[in-house]
Write an enzyme that holds these catalytic residues in place. Structure first.
Site, mmCIF file in Angstrom:
data_model
loop_
_atom_site.group_PDB
_atom_site.id
_atom_site.type_symbol
_atom_site.label_atom_id
_atom_site.label_comp_id
_atom_site.label_asym_id
_atom_site.label_seq_id
_atom_site.Cartn_x
_atom_site.Cartn_y
_atom_site.Cartn_z
ATOM 1 C CG ASP A 1 -7.592 -11.513 3.672
ATOM 2 O OD1 ASP A 1 -7.562 -11.057 4.825
ATOM 3 O OD2 ASP A 1 -8.450 -11.215 2.833
ATOM 4 C CG ASP B 1 -0.793 -5.796 0.303
ATOM 5 O OD1 ASP B 1 -1.900 -5.885 -0.264
ATOM 6 O OD2 ASP B 1 -0.359 -4.736 0.794
ATOM 7 C CB THR C 1 -9.121 -6.003 7.388
ATOM 8 O OG1 THR C 1 -9.428 -6.685 6.176
ATOM 9 C CG2 THR C 1 -7.659 -5.574 7.380
ATOM 10 C CE1 TYR D 1 -9.223 2.707 7.989
ATOM 11 C CE2 TYR D 1 -9.833 4.756 9.068
ATOM 12 C CZ TYR D 1 -8.864 3.938 8.506
ATOM 13 O OH TYR D 1 -7.545 4.335 8.475
ATOM 14 N N GLY E 1 0.830 -1.204 0.000
ATOM 15 C CA GLY E 1 0.000 0.000 0.000
ATOM 16 C C GLY E 1 0.867 1.256 0.000
ATOM 17 C CG PHE E 2 0.325 6.117 0.720
ATOM 18 C CD1 PHE E 2 1.486 6.686 0.228
ATOM 19 C CD2 PHE E 2 -0.405 6.829 1.683
ATOM 20 C CE1 PHE E 2 1.932 7.925 0.680
ATOM 21 C CE2 PHE E 2 0.032 8.060 2.140
ATOM 22 C CZ PHE E 2 1.204 8.603 1.645
ATOM 23 C CG PHE F 1 -9.215 -4.772 -0.560
ATOM 24 C CD1 PHE F 1 -10.247 -5.586 -1.000
ATOM 25 C CD2 PHE F 1 -9.534 -3.510 -0.057
ATOM 26 C CE1 PHE F 1 -11.569 -5.147 -0.956
ATOM 27 C CE2 PHE F 1 -10.852 -3.065 -0.009
ATOM 28 C CZ PHE F 1 -11.875 -3.886 -0.453
HETATM 29 P P1 NAD Z 1 -3.528 1.644 1.524
HETATM 30 O O1 NAD Z 1 -4.945 1.307 1.203
HETATM 31 O O2 NAD Z 1 -2.703 2.298 0.483
HETATM 32 O O3 NAD Z 1 -2.748 0.377 2.043
HETATM 33 C C1 NAD Z 1 -3.348 -0.673 2.745
HETATM 34 C C2 NAD Z 1 -2.693 -1.975 2.303
HETATM 35 O O4 NAD Z 1 -3.237 -3.063 3.055
HETATM 36 C C3 NAD Z 1 -2.956 -2.302 0.827
HETATM 37 O O5 NAD Z 1 -1.769 -2.725 0.220
HETATM 38 C C4 NAD Z 1 -3.991 -3.425 0.890
HETATM 39 O O6 NAD Z 1 -3.972 -4.253 -0.244
HETATM 40 C C5 NAD Z 1 -3.585 -4.123 2.170
HETATM 41 N N1 NAD Z 1 -4.669 -4.872 2.809
HETATM 42 C C6 NAD Z 1 -5.907 -4.421 3.135
HETATM 43 N N2 NAD Z 1 -6.613 -5.377 3.755
HETATM 44 C C7 NAD Z 1 -5.808 -6.474 3.836
HETATM 45 C C8 NAD Z 1 -5.965 -7.775 4.371
HETATM 46 N N3 NAD Z 1 -7.110 -8.158 4.944
HETATM 47 N N4 NAD Z 1 -4.933 -8.643 4.272
HETATM 48 C C9 NAD Z 1 -3.769 -8.282 3.693
HETATM 49 N N5 NAD Z 1 -3.566 -7.053 3.158
HETATM 50 C C10 NAD Z 1 -4.570 -6.157 3.237
HETATM 51 O O7 NAD Z 1 -3.591 2.579 2.842
HETATM 52 P P2 NAD Z 1 -2.432 3.400 3.576
HETATM 53 O O8 NAD Z 1 -2.747 4.823 3.479
HETATM 54 O O9 NAD Z 1 -1.111 2.910 3.157
HETATM 55 O O10 NAD Z 1 -2.705 2.984 5.089
HETATM 56 C C11 NAD Z 1 -1.954 1.981 5.731
HETATM 57 C C12 NAD Z 1 -2.443 1.813 7.160
HETATM 58 O O11 NAD Z 1 -2.302 3.048 7.870
HETATM 59 C C13 NAD Z 1 -3.914 1.412 7.267
HETATM 60 O O12 NAD Z 1 -4.051 0.486 8.310
HETATM 61 C C14 NAD Z 1 -4.602 2.706 7.609
HETATM 62 O O13 NAD Z 1 -5.776 2.490 8.331
HETATM 63 C C15 NAD Z 1 -3.544 3.418 8.429
HETATM 64 N N6 NAD Z 1 -3.730 4.864 8.386
HETATM 65 C C16 NAD Z 1 -3.409 5.571 7.259
HETATM 66 C C17 NAD Z 1 -3.625 6.941 7.226
HETATM 67 C C18 NAD Z 1 -3.265 7.779 6.023
HETATM 68 O O14 NAD Z 1 -3.522 8.973 6.029
HETATM 69 N N7 NAD Z 1 -2.654 7.248 4.978
HETATM 70 C C19 NAD Z 1 -4.188 7.594 8.346
HETATM 71 C C20 NAD Z 1 -4.523 6.829 9.459
HETATM 72 C C21 NAD Z 1 -4.267 5.471 9.483
#
Ligand code: NAD
Ligand code: UDP
Length: 313
Positions: free
Chosen positions: A56, A31, A91, A145, A10-11, A34
């Site tokens: 997952d 990962d 999740t 969420y 992810g990001f 999703f």
């Molecule tokens: P994102 O959606 O880019 O990344 C999430 C990653 O998790 C993806 O690669 C997705 O494929 C994977 N994923 C999701 N469900 C899964 C599962 N059940 N099993 C395996 N892989 C799974 O989001 P992000 O911005 O990179 O956020 C990462 C984490 O940080 C998340 O938990 C999010 O809640 C938390 N977060 C992010 C922010 C933000 O501003 N970016 C703010 C608060 C919290």
């Protein structure tokens, strides 16, 4: 160390994997793709210390020899987490339990949970301190969420109380930067992509709602400091940039920074339960981790705009 990063494609996860590999760790990225993208980790695949496991986290995992787990798996953009709300809370809830059990199987190793400012909901206290319990609708479209992440914090605290699992809870505030999915609907990526492609900049509501935006490098620094803190500090701790902006201001700054854009702003109905304000109080992070953000909005946006130019033009 051998470090598991869930959500590593992810990001945020892709930046974290890179940072941990640069520090000569062995990194396992779990990962299910999703919302993750293979292009985010394409540069890392040549590194013999990097391995991707397509799984997952809602199913129990068998991985041995781990030293650390960063649990980032969870869709984070509202349209993405609302697409399959049952998957989203599963999740956070089942996934969190599986991760903590995996820590125990590996000898009770440290687990950092990527929690969120969303645990404060539509806050009645401003700015938000960790001691604030929040104002969350348990039945709304954001609940899968928000409540999922709140439950994940509870599960972490209960493993800490029952098994002394060394948990690390960070509450991340809105973070942006390269590797965001141009189509995932979050405000920074949406405004930049709309401006670069000369489409309407869609502001939800009247645009007076606020967020406080943190550049990704500041977050990764805070996250790794929290994981490796030597004081047994478990949090929860806010990791965010306290500079607060309305969405109208953000749209104006993005348009100023992309002067060739012909985009105009347009107002659209605001989705349900959208928080009206959000800003972290970061005194605890400053005191406990010696951490504070370094990158101002325009500096971070410049790098992010450069990234999206390569993605969408
Ligand atoms: P994102 O959606 O880019 O990344 C999430 C990653 O998790 C993806 O690669 C997705 O494929 C994977 N994923 C999701 N469900 C899964 C599962 N059940 N099993 C395996 N892989 C799974 O989001 P992000 O911005 O990179 O956020 C990462 C984490 O940080 C998340 O938990 C999010 O809640 C938390 N977060 C992010 C922010 C933000 O501003 N970016 C703010 C608060 C919290
Ligand atoms: N937002 C907006 N236009 C968009 C996407 C989001 O005006 O194209 C608003 C959204 O209503 C919210 C803020 O920007 O008030 C931040 O939204 P985002 O989805 O990035 O994060 P979150 O609401 O989870 O903080």
């Amino acid at each position: 160390m051998k470090i598991l990063v869930t959500g590593g494609a992810g990001f945020l996860g892709s930046h974290l994997c890179k940072r941990l590999l640069d520090e000569n760790n062995e990194v396992l990225c779990v990962d299910n793709f999703f919302t993750g993208r293979r292009q985010n980790i394409a540069d890392l695949l040549g590194d013999s210390n990097f391995q991707v496991i397509e799984e997952d986290i809602t199913a129990p995992m068998e991985i041995n020899g781990l030293d650390r787990i960063y649990n980032l798996a969870c869709p984070a953009s509202p349209p993405a987490y609302q697409k399959d709300p049952v998957f989203t809370w599963r999740t956070s809830v089942l996934g969190m339990n599986n991760i903590l059990e995996l820590s125990r199987k590996n000898g009770n190793i440290p687990v950092l949970q990527a929690s969120t400012s969303e645990v404060y909901g539509d806050p009645l206290e401003h700015p938000q301190k960790e001691s604030y319990w929040g104002n969350v609708n348990p039945c709304g479209i954001r609940s899968c969420y928000d409540e999922g992440k709140r439950a994940a914090e509870t599960i972490c605290m209960d493993f800490f109380r029952k098994y002394q699992t060394p948990i690390r809870l960070i509450r991340i505030f809105n973070t942006y930067g390269p590797n965001m999915d141009p189509n995932d609907g979050r405000v920074v990526s949406s405004f930049i992509v709309e401006a670069l492609t000369n489409r309407e900049i869609t502001i939800y509501g009247d645009g007076t709602q606020t967020r406080s935006f943190q550049y990704v490098s500041d977050l990764i620094e805070g996250m790794t400091l929290m994981m490796e803190n030597k004081d047994g500090f478990i949090g929860p701790v806010n990791i965010g940039n306290p500079d607060e902006f309305t969405m109208k201001e953000l749209a104006r700054v993005v348009l100023e920074m992309i002067p060739e854009s012909t985009s105009k702003t347009a107002f659209r109905p605001i989705p349900g339960d959208d928080p009206k304000v959000r800003r972290p109080n970061i005194s605890l992070a400053e005191k406990s981790l010696g951490w504070k953000p370094k990158v101002a909005l325009r500096e971070g946006l410049a790098k992010t705009i450069e990234y999206f130019r390569g993605q969408v033009l």
